[in-house]
Design a protein around this motif. Structure first.
Motif, PDB file in Angstrom:
ATOM      1  N   PHE A  94       0.809  -1.115   0.058  1.00 11.44           N
ATOM      2  CA  PHE A  94      -0.040   0.110  -0.064  1.00 11.44           C
ATOM      3  C   PHE A  94       0.819   1.122   0.028  1.00 11.44           C
ATOM      4  O   PHE A  94       0.704   2.132  -0.863  1.00 11.44           O
ATOM      5  N   LEU A  95       1.967   1.351   0.808  1.00 12.75           N
ATOM      6  CA  LEU A  95       2.748   2.578   0.973  1.00 12.75           C
ATOM      7  C   LEU A  95       3.668   2.768  -0.387  1.00 12.75           C
ATOM      8  O   LEU A  95       3.902   3.978  -0.593  1.00 12.75           O
ATOM      9  N   ALA A  96       3.960   1.649  -0.767  1.00 11.15           N
ATOM     10  CA  ALA A  96       4.767   1.672  -1.953  1.00 11.15           C
ATOM     11  C   ALA A  96       3.785   2.357  -3.201  1.00 11.15           C
ATOM     12  O   ALA A  96       4.286   2.937  -3.926  1.00 11.15           O
ATOM     13  N   ARG A  97       2.650   1.873  -3.262  1.00  6.98           N
ATOM     14  CA  ARG A  97       1.722   2.269  -4.527  1.00  6.98           C
ATOM     15  C   ARG A  97       1.281   3.834  -4.087  1.00  6.98           C
ATOM     16  O   ARG A  97       1.196   4.480  -5.396  1.00  6.98           O
ATOM     17  N   VAL A  98       1.220   4.268  -3.197  1.00  7.15           N
ATOM     18  CA  VAL A  98       0.636   5.526  -2.964  1.00  7.15           C
ATOM     19  C   VAL A  98       1.996   6.513  -2.881  1.00  7.15           C
ATOM     20  O   VAL A  98       1.419   7.886  -2.887  1.00  7.15           O
ATOM     21  N   THR A  99       3.208   5.973  -2.731  1.00 15.06           N
ATOM     22  CA  THR A  99       4.274   7.255  -2.563  1.00 15.06           C
ATOM     23  C   THR A  99       5.197   6.964  -3.724  1.00 15.06           C
ATOM     24  O   THR A  99       5.945   7.931  -4.140  1.00 15.06           O
ATOM     25  N   SER A 100       5.245   6.111  -4.628  1.00 10.25           N
ATOM     26  CA  SER A 100       6.416   5.700  -5.592  1.00 10.25           C
ATOM     27  C   SER A 100       5.890   6.945  -6.598  1.00 10.25           C
ATOM     28  O   SER A 100       6.941   7.498  -6.969  1.00 10.25           O
ATOM     29  N   LEU A 101       4.908   7.086  -7.110  1.00 10.20           N
ATOM     30  CA  LEU A 101       4.590   8.140  -8.198  1.00 10.20           C
ATOM     31  C   LEU A 101       4.948   9.419  -7.910  1.00 10.20           C
ATOM     32  O   LEU A 101       5.499  10.450  -8.279  1.00 10.20           O
ATOM     33  N   PRO A 102       4.229   9.873  -6.494  1.00 13.02           N
ATOM     34  CA  PRO A 102       4.441  11.158  -5.948  1.00 13.02           C
ATOM     35  C   PRO A 102       5.866  11.594  -5.759  1.00 13.02           C
ATOM     36  O   PRO A 102       6.254  12.476  -6.187  1.00 13.02           O
ATOM     37  N   VAL A 103       6.888  10.567  -5.378  1.00 14.56           N
ATOM     38  CA  VAL A 103       8.127  10.820  -4.885  1.00 14.56           C
ATOM     39  C   VAL A 103       8.781  10.871  -6.392  1.00 14.56           C
ATOM     40  O   VAL A 103       9.757  12.047  -6.515  1.00 14.56           O
ATOM     41  N   LEU A 104       8.442  10.481  -7.466  1.00 12.65           N
ATOM     42  CA  LEU A 104       9.141  10.734  -8.778  1.00 12.65           C
ATOM     43  C   LEU A 104       8.916  11.986  -9.235  1.00 12.65           C
ATOM     44  O   LEU A 104       9.594  12.719  -9.625  1.00 12.65           O
ATOM     45  N   LEU A 105       7.545  12.486  -9.093  1.00 18.77           N
ATOM     46  CA  LEU A 105       6.993  13.764  -9.504  1.00 18.77           C
ATOM     47  C   LEU A 105       7.760  14.713  -8.720  1.00 18.77           C
ATOM     48  O   LEU A 105       7.902  16.063  -8.989  1.00 18.77           O
ATOM     49  N   VAL A 106       8.003  14.549  -7.373  1.00 14.81           N
ATOM     50  CA  VAL A 106       8.732  15.342  -6.698  1.00 14.81           C
ATOM     51  C   VAL A 106      10.151  15.666  -6.821  1.00 14.81           C
ATOM     52  O   VAL A 106      10.716  16.741  -6.861  1.00 14.81           O
ATOM     53  N   SER A 107      10.873  14.680  -7.208  1.00 18.27           N
ATOM     54  CA  SER A 107      12.090  14.316  -7.378  1.00 18.27           C
ATOM     55  C   SER A 107      12.853  15.138  -8.463  1.00 18.27           C
ATOM     56  O   SER A 107      13.882  15.567  -8.693  1.00 18.27           O
ATOM     57  N   LEU A 108      12.060  14.724  -9.683  1.00 19.59           N
ATOM     58  CA  LEU A 108      12.568  15.398 -10.902  1.00 19.59           C
ATOM     59  C   LEU A 108      12.646  16.775 -10.942  1.00 19.59           C
ATOM     60  O   LEU A 108      13.598  17.261 -11.183  1.00 19.59           O
ATOM     61  N   PRO A 109      11.620  17.447 -10.500  1.00 22.30           N
ATOM     62  CA  PRO A 109      11.820  18.802 -10.647  1.00 22.30           C
ATOM     63  C   PRO A 109      12.680  19.607  -9.645  1.00 22.30           C
ATOM     64  O   PRO A 109      13.346  20.542  -9.516  1.00 22.30           O
ATOM     65  N   LEU A 110      12.936  18.768  -8.421  1.00 22.21           N
ATOM     66  CA  LEU A 110      13.469  19.136  -7.319  1.00 22.21           C
ATOM     67  C   LEU A 110      15.179  19.058  -7.964  1.00 22.21           C
ATOM     68  O   LEU A 110      15.966  19.840  -7.479  1.00 22.21           O
ATOM     69  N   GLY A 111      15.499  18.041  -8.415  1.00 25.79           N
ATOM     70  CA  GLY A 111      16.936  17.965  -8.956  1.00 25.79           C
ATOM     71  C   GLY A 111      17.211  18.774 -10.002  1.00 25.79           C
ATOM     72  O   GLY A 111      18.323  19.571  -9.828  1.00 25.79           O
ATOM     73  N   ALA A 112      16.119  19.200 -10.739  1.00 27.60           N
ATOM     74  CA  ALA A 112      16.594  20.277 -11.802  1.00 27.60           C
ATOM     75  C   ALA A 112      16.401  21.768 -10.912  1.00 27.60           C
ATOM     76  O   ALA A 112      17.353  22.822 -11.633  1.00 27.60           O
ATOM     77  N   THR A 113      15.794  21.813 -10.128  1.00 30.20           N
ATOM     78  CA  THR A 113      15.815  23.011  -9.228  1.00 30.20           C
ATOM     79  C   THR A 113      17.329  23.429  -8.512  1.00 30.20           C
ATOM     80  O   THR A 113      17.773  24.500  -8.739  1.00 30.20           O
TER      81      THR A 113
END
Length: 269
Positions: free
Chosen positions: A54-73
């Protein structure tokens, strides 16, 4: 009047302090009781698997969407300064070091607390207002052993597993800005990315994520089990658990980072 006002203020502070220490004691009891039955894996293993999924399902996509622009920033801010200093190839090192040491465990913890922890609190709070926890106690089933223990280990496990995902996604975002936009060669980017890292950096990052996962699960379970027996009480418990988890994560992160830098000072380039 002045003496009476001071007495009222003193009484209020005493009551608030007593309430805070009482809550801390209840949290500690739930945490220790949850750890106490850790050895009896057979009783909570399948619940642990379900919570991990359950935790992997609800956090995997959001963490990707957060990390990509965060690294670019991060690459954008550091890259502009490095470009002015004529050291644009050092951007990769700054981005990856920042991701590994601080961003990855913090992003993992905040996603676990925000997405997974709020769901944990609402689930246990709903069980509480339906008197399921009391029913489990009547049937000689300890609700802490049955519900809290698997969630503690599931949150810590998924928090650790999210760390490599954050690092890879953030490094990819930094790669796009530094290599594609600024024109730095890929070899220079990745050489700078690994030049400042040591094995202890990754180990401490995984340890941070593990601790933060436990904190998120403990706060979520505590506020869910002690919420007011009403839908409004569950909503308030979700809000309180998220806020308190964020505060504790930032405080514990500062302490761990300070101890780590005192024990292992950063090496010069």
């Amino acid at each position: 009047m002045a003496v009476g006002g001071r007495d009222r203020v003193t009484g209020y502070l005493v009551r608030r302090s007593t309430d805070v220490f009482g809550r801390v004691g209840d949290m500690s009891v739930i945490a220790l009781e949850g750890f106490r039955r850790t050895w009896d894996v057979r009783t909570w293993f399948w619940e642990y698997i379900q919570q991990c999924w359950f935790l992997a399902r609800v956090t995997s996509l959001p963490v990707l969407l957060v990390s990509l622009p965060l690294g670019a920033t991060v690459a954008l801010q550091v890259g502009q300064l490095a470009w002015q200093l004529g050291a644009s190839s050092a951007t990769g090192g700054a981005v990856v070091v920042g991701l590994v040491r601080e961003v990855a465990p913090m992003a993992s913890a905040l996603l676990i607390a925000g997405a997974g922890g709020s769901a944990m609190t609402s689930d246990i709070g709903a069980r509480n207002i339906r008197d399921e926890l009391a029913a489990m106690e009547v049937m000689a089933v300890n609700p802490i052993h049955r519900l809290v223990t698997p969630r503690l280990w599931a949150a810590s496990t998924v928090a650790v597993l999210l760390v490599p995902l954050v690092i890879v996604a953030g490094a990819g975002g930094g790669y796009f800005f530094n290599v594609v936009i600024q024109g730095v060669t890929p070899g220079a980017y990745f050489d700078g990315a690994v030049s400042l890292l040591v094995t202890s950096d990754l180990l401490v990052t995984l340890f941070k994520a593990w601790i933060f996962g436990f904190i998120a699960a403990i706060m979520s379970c505590y506020f869910g089990m002690t919420c007011q027996t009403s839908p409004v009480g569950v909503g308030r418990a979700v809000n309180q658990s998220t806020v308190v988890t964020f505060m504790l994560v930032f405080a514990v992160n500062y302490v761990i980072t300070m101890i780590y830098f005192l024990a292992y000072p950063p090496r010069p380039m």
